[in-house]
Scaffold this motif. Structure first.
Motif, PDB file in Angstrom:
ATOM      1  N   MET A 252      33.490  33.160  47.572  1.00 42.56           N
ATOM      2  CA  MET A 252      34.357  33.715  46.533  1.00 42.56           C
ATOM      3  C   MET A 252      33.570  34.061  45.283  1.00 42.56           C
ATOM      4  O   MET A 252      33.834  35.074  44.628  1.00 42.56           O
ATOM      5  N   GLU A 253      32.591  33.218  44.952  1.00 44.26           N
ATOM      6  CA  GLU A 253      31.804  33.472  43.754  1.00 44.26           C
ATOM      7  C   GLU A 253      30.998  34.760  43.868  1.00 44.26           C
ATOM      8  O   GLU A 253      30.629  35.361  42.861  1.00 44.26           O
ATOM      9  N   ASN A 254      30.706  35.177  45.094  1.00 43.76           N
ATOM     10  CA  ASN A 254      29.879  36.363  45.297  1.00 43.76           C
ATOM     11  C   ASN A 254      30.687  37.603  45.710  1.00 43.76           C
ATOM     12  O   ASN A 254      30.100  38.630  46.033  1.00 43.76           O
ATOM     13  N   LEU A 255      32.009  37.462  45.712  1.00 47.59           N
ATOM     14  CA  LEU A 255      32.838  38.616  46.054  1.00 47.59           C
ATOM     15  C   LEU A 255      32.850  39.625  44.917  1.00 47.59           C
ATOM     16  O   LEU A 255      32.750  39.264  43.740  1.00 47.59           O
ATOM     17  N   TYR A 256      32.996  40.906  45.281  1.00 52.29           N
ATOM     18  CA  TYR A 256      33.143  41.951  44.274  1.00 52.29           C
ATOM     19  C   TYR A 256      34.552  41.977  43.702  1.00 52.29           C
ATOM     20  O   TYR A 256      34.785  42.587  42.660  1.00 52.29           O
TER      21      TYR A 256
ATOM     22  N   ALA B  71      33.799  34.228  39.861  1.00 54.81           N
ATOM     23  CA  ALA B  71      33.056  34.835  38.756  1.00 54.81           C
ATOM     24  C   ALA B  71      33.597  36.215  38.402  1.00 54.81           C
ATOM     25  O   ALA B  71      33.714  36.564  37.223  1.00 54.81           O
ATOM     26  N   GLU B  72      33.940  37.041  39.423  1.00 53.52           N
ATOM     27  CA  GLU B  72      34.452  38.378  39.151  1.00 53.52           C
ATOM     28  C   GLU B  72      35.788  38.323  38.426  1.00 53.52           C
ATOM     29  O   GLU B  72      36.064  39.127  37.536  1.00 53.52           O
ATOM     30  N   ALA B  73      36.636  37.343  38.778  1.00 50.30           N
ATOM     31  CA  ALA B  73      37.912  37.182  38.087  1.00 50.30           C
ATOM     32  C   ALA B  73      37.701  36.820  36.630  1.00 50.30           C
ATOM     33  O   ALA B  73      38.416  37.306  35.737  1.00 50.30           O
ATOM     34  N   ARG B  74      36.709  35.960  36.350  1.00 56.67           N
ATOM     35  CA  ARG B  74      36.435  35.587  34.958  1.00 56.67           C
ATOM     36  C   ARG B  74      35.964  36.804  34.150  1.00 56.67           C
ATOM     37  O   ARG B  74      36.257  36.929  32.960  1.00 56.67           O
ATOM     38  N   LYS B  75      35.244  37.736  34.818  1.00 57.41           N
ATOM     39  CA  LYS B  75      34.813  38.952  34.124  1.00 57.41           C
ATOM     40  C   LYS B  75      36.011  39.823  33.742  1.00 57.41           C
ATOM     41  O   LYS B  75      35.999  40.502  32.719  1.00 57.41           O
ATOM     42  N   GLN B  76      37.029  39.792  34.585  1.00 57.25           N
ATOM     43  CA  GLN B  76      38.184  40.651  34.364  1.00 57.25           C
ATOM     44  C   GLN B  76      39.134  40.102  33.309  1.00 57.25           C
ATOM     45  O   GLN B  76      39.959  40.846  32.771  1.00 57.25           O
ATOM     46  N   LEU B  77      39.033  38.798  33.001  1.00 57.59           N
ATOM     47  CA  LEU B  77      39.917  38.164  32.028  1.00 57.59           C
ATOM     48  C   LEU B  77      39.285  38.188  30.643  1.00 57.59           C
ATOM     49  O   LEU B  77      38.063  38.196  30.482  1.00 57.59           O
TER      50      LEU B  77
ATOM     51  N   VAL C 243      49.492  30.071  45.733  1.00 55.26           N
ATOM     52  CA  VAL C 243      49.484  31.530  45.682  1.00 55.26           C
ATOM     53  C   VAL C 243      48.044  31.983  45.574  1.00 55.26           C
ATOM     54  O   VAL C 243      47.284  31.451  44.744  1.00 55.26           O
ATOM     55  N   ALA C 244      47.645  32.946  46.428  1.00 47.52           N
ATOM     56  CA  ALA C 244      46.306  33.524  46.364  1.00 47.52           C
ATOM     57  C   ALA C 244      46.435  34.979  45.917  1.00 47.52           C
ATOM     58  O   ALA C 244      47.244  35.736  46.461  1.00 47.52           O
ATOM     59  N   ALA C 245      45.658  35.339  44.909  1.00 46.24           N
ATOM     60  CA  ALA C 245      45.685  36.703  44.394  1.00 46.24           C
ATOM     61  C   ALA C 245      44.281  37.276  44.389  1.00 46.24           C
ATOM     62  O   ALA C 245      43.307  36.552  44.165  1.00 46.24           O
ATOM     63  N   CYS C 246      44.193  38.575  44.660  1.00 47.68           N
ATOM     64  CA  CYS C 246      42.908  39.264  44.702  1.00 47.68           C
ATOM     65  C   CYS C 246      43.030  40.535  43.861  1.00 47.68           C
ATOM     66  O   CYS C 246      43.987  41.301  44.018  1.00 47.68           O
ATOM     67  N   SER C 247      42.065  40.747  42.958  1.00 47.10           N
ATOM     68  CA  SER C 247      42.100  41.920  42.084  1.00 47.10           C
ATOM     69  C   SER C 247      40.790  42.684  42.193  1.00 47.10           C
ATOM     70  O   SER C 247      39.712  42.080  42.198  1.00 47.10           O
ATOM     71  N   HIS C 248      40.910  43.987  42.305  1.00 48.85           N
ATOM     72  CA  HIS C 248      39.735  44.842  42.430  1.00 48.85           C
ATOM     73  C   HIS C 248      39.709  45.813  41.262  1.00 48.85           C
ATOM     74  O   HIS C 248      40.696  46.509  40.991  1.00 48.85           O
ATOM     75  N   ASP C 249      38.584  45.854  40.551  1.00 53.96           N
ATOM     76  CA  ASP C 249      38.441  46.734  39.393  1.00 53.96           C
ATOM     77  C   ASP C 249      38.245  48.176  39.876  1.00 53.96           C
ATOM     78  O   ASP C 249      37.225  48.517  40.476  1.00 53.96           O
ATOM     79  N   VAL C 250      39.244  49.025  39.617  1.00 48.79           N
ATOM     80  CA  VAL C 250      39.192  50.425  40.049  1.00 48.79           C
ATOM     81  C   VAL C 250      39.133  51.357  38.849  1.00 48.79           C
ATOM     82  O   VAL C 250      39.471  52.539  38.964  1.00 48.79           O
TER      83      VAL C 250
END
Length: 762
Positions: free
Chosen positions: A252-256, A273-279, A354-361
């Motif tokens: 998870m830490e290495n996911l885009y 880590a990617e989620a923390r970048k988005q917040l 609850v599991a959530a996945c967010s992709h920066d588009v």
């Protein structure tokens, strides 16, 4: 018909005659619910299979058979069908008797109640052919469109709408229920032949017996796909959580994509880590609801999203959220995310996480907006291009037209096919040769050919237009045709200017030649002879050019007189007759010029024959299109009896000239209302073509002497047609050129037969 009427109030009756419904009685209308207008005169097989949907073949009946018949409202009726043959009336009589106490209300009360409630999928099938007799909408909705409508399924066998039915597990389950005569229960039955992929079903299949035999199968069906998938997902999820938690966290830490996991109350227990970048200020956020303290959330239409509509909160309510696109405005930036969120359940079905996945588009959306902007710019450029431009899809339909194309061709609209576009006019090359529509640039480009700067002459009713066309096929990455771009410009004036310049040059050249002739009169005899030969050759060319110049306006006059005919009403007899007379004279002159032009081509230019294998019927059909207007005027019937497999070895132009002259002569010397026919047969190694008529006939001795002495005597036709009289002589020369002969038989006053022998296929 009498049989039906005598039993009108007793037995339902339908009569078939000449493959159509000839009669039905009132009892039959009462049984089926149809009116007479819906049945009488309708093809029999359509009524049997499409309206009544009877599950037995009509003409395989002996005398009596049991079957199911469907009413207009798609209610199944169990009937006994009796078939009789009325040879005197050439009719088939079908009697229908509904079996007593056979309606579902009497034998399937409980299933019908479930079916009406529409809480579970209920269906009723006949045994043994498994024809669907009745079903509720919930059952129909299990199937793919368009099968999920009663009119598309009732009366059809299960194998017709269930892919790969034969040999499948579902077939064996149904057979088991029929064989053991007991209900069969299938839990989470797996089926993967529907469009939505792998599905799971809970089914109870209950056989219903009548008279000691299984007559029906009642199915009680509920879809269990989501339950199975959720269970499998949770089992897999729990296993991974137990055995690979540390490894999962590293992944998870290495996911885009940004990953968020919360408990059942929305409290975050894991973010990568990617989620923390988005917040914004991620360390201060402990739950789903706290993200709104530092950021504003909007949908892509600019509407602010409330807290309870955030993906995480929707998942906490048990909803699966897929591809929810959010615009997030943070104090230092804006970004766009695609968010998926799913609820996670334990073995007891309780929501635990609850599991959530967010992709920066953000960058992707910016690129998409750029593409849209460039596309609009490209459309604006195309719209303002001076050349007319049309874009076709791979099926040949117009998907875009620019302003120049709409102005030049007002009849063009989107979704018109290339075939429809080309159907309004005739097309020619610059040499005035007809271009078949399949060889036009657009059609060729649709076959993958690139066409550059090709000039086409379009002959419209009001004008002649010359266009220069470019047609370019565009292929996708797999080298499959995607679109075709066609552009063209009107070069009529340019061509006219070129022709004017050419004529001026020819005139100057002619004057220069005449000047040289005067200056060289004193030259020696050999040079004078050479010059005279040159002038004779020029005379021949000028003669041919003059005939061509006569032919073109005559052809136009023929077209104009046809238009004039349409303008005058039947009551305007005086003008109509005048136009008819003018048209006849013009057609006669036109045919005369055609003969002269063909004769000049071969006599003056020294052409030799170029024999090839030709399908005789194709040549005759082409000639028929050329002469049918002539025969139509005199109301003469043209009968073609040429075998489609007959092939001759001949020069195409010479053969067309010979047969056209024989056919036009036959029409010319046949009285209105007569018959002209063309036929063929094989004799030894020759194909014999016979053109016969019911006309005035000829004197055979005079005919033979005329051919021998090349006597150019003209004879007036039955309707005043005139010619130059040398057509048959040219025919004889051409036939001899291609290795054949011509002769005739005739009875004066009763008609003539002209025979032409041609070499058979080599």
């Amino acid at each position: 018909m009498h049989h039906c009427k005598t039993k009108e109030n007793q037995i339902s009756c339908m009569i078939e005659k000449q493959e159509h419904i000839a009669e039905v009685n009132d009892a039959f209308l009462s049984l089926t619910g149809y009116g007479k207008k819906a049945l009488i005169g309708v093809p029999f097989i359509k009524v049997w299979t499409e309206l009544l949907r009877i599950n037995t073949e009509p003409f395989s009946l002996d005398e009596e058979a049991e079957a199911f018949l469907f009413t207009k409202t798609l209610e199944a009726r169990s009937v006994v069908i009796r078939k009789y043959r009325n040879n005197a009336g050439n009719e088939n009589v079908f009697e229908f008797t509904e079996k007593p106490d056979s309606r579902f209300e009497a034998i399937l009360g409980y299933p019908l109640q479930l079916l009406a409630e529409n809480k579970v999928g209920i269906s009723i099938y006949s045994v043994p052919d498994l024809t669907l007799l009745k079903a509720n909408q919930m059952y129909l909705d299990f199937f793919d469109t368009p099968n999920n409508r009663p009119e598309n399924m009732f009366g059809k066998q299960m194998s017709s709408f269930l892919p790969d039915f034969y040999g499948s597990r579902i077939e064996s389950i149904l057979k088991e229920a029929i064989d053991i005569e007991k209900s069969v229960y299938q839990k989470e039955f797996c089926y993967d032949k529907l469009a939505r992929g792998m599905t799971y079903w809970d089914q109870i299949i209950t056989p219903v017996k009548l008279d000691g035999k299984v007559r029906y199968l009642v199915t009680n069906t509920q879809e269990a796909t989501e339950r199975v998938k959720n269970r499998v997902y949770l089992e897999e999820k729990n296993r991974k959580i137990k055995n690979q938690k540390e490894q999962l966290e590293k992944i998870m830490e290495n996911l885009y994509d940004g990953v968020y996991v919360s408990d059942k109350d929305g409290k975050l227990i894991m973010i990568n880590a990617e989620a923390r970048k988005q917040l914004y200020e991620p360390d201060s956020i402990k739950a789903f609801g706290e993200v709104r303290k530092t950021s504003l959330y909007f949908d892509m239409e600019g509407r602010e999203i409330s807290k309870d509509q955030m993906p995480g909160f929707r998942a906490l309510r048990g909803e699966k959220v897929k591809n929810c696109r959010l615009l997030i405005k943070q104090p230092d930036k804006e970004l766009i995310l695609d968010v998926n969120a799913v609820p996670i359940y334990n073995d007891e079905g309780e929501l635990t996480n609850v599991a959530a996945c967010s992709h920066d588009v953000t960058e992707l959306v910016q690129k998409e907006n750029t593409i849209v902007q460039k596309s609009k710019q490209l459309e604006a450029v195309i719209e303002n291009i001076h050349d007319a431009m049309a874009i076709f899809d791979k099926e040949g339909r117009i998907i875009q037209l620019n302003a120049a194309a709409r102005e030049m061709h007002s009849h063009l609209t989107r979704n018109k096919t290339a075939t429809e576009v080309h159907s309004n006019y005739k097309y020619f090359d610059l040499e005035d040769r007809l271009v078949e529509k399949e060889f036009l640039p657009t059609q060729r480009a649709l076959r993958g050919e690139k066409v550059r700067n090709e000039s086409i002459v379009i002959k419209k009713p009001d004008k002649v237009q010359v266009v220069e066309i470019n047609a370019t096929p565009i292929f996708d990455r797999e080298n499959n045709l995607d679109t075709v771009v066609v552009s063209h410009r009107d070069i009529t004036e340019s061509i006219k200017q070129q022709q004017d310049i050419k004529q001026q040059q020819e005139l100057l050249l002619k004057k220069e030649i005449e000047k040289n002739v005067i200056l060289q009169k004193t030259m020696e005899d050999m040079k004078t002879i050479a010059k005279l030969q040159e002038l004779l050759a020029m005379k021949d060319k000028l003669g041919t050019a003059i005939i061509h110049d006569i032919r073109a306006p005559l052809a136009m006059l023929v077209t104009l007189t046809e238009l004039l005919e349409d303008e005058f009403s039947i009551e305007d007899n005086e003008n109509a007759e005048l136009v008819q007379d003018v048209k006849k004279q013009i057609i006669n002159a036109f045919l005369m010029v055609e003969n002269m032009l063909e004769w000049f081509g071969y006599q003056l230019n020294g052409k030799s024959s170029k024999p090839m294998c030709l399908k005789l019927l194709d040549v005759v059909n082409n000639l028929y299109d050329m002469i049918k207007f002539q025969s139509k005027i005199k109301e003469i019937q043209i009968d073609i009896a040429v075998n489609e497999n007959t092939v001759v070895f001949a020069d195409k132009g010479m053969l067309e000239f010979v047969l056209r002259n024989l056919l036009t002569n036959a029409i010319k010397f046949t009285y209105p209302g007569g018959l002209v026919s063309i036929s063929s047969y094989i004799k030894h190694d020759k194909v014999i073509v016979a053109v016969s008529d019911t006309g005035i006939g000829i004197n055979i001795a005079c005919f033979n002497e005329s051919l021998k002495n090349k006597n150019l005597k003209s004879t007036t036709g039955t309707d005043g047609e005139r010619g130059m009289g040398f057509g048959l002589n040219i025919c004889r020369e051409f036939v001899q050129h291609i290795g054949g002969d011509i002769w005739a038989e005739s009875i004066p006053g009763k008609g003539s037969v002209f025979y032409v022998s041609l070499p058979a296929q080599q």
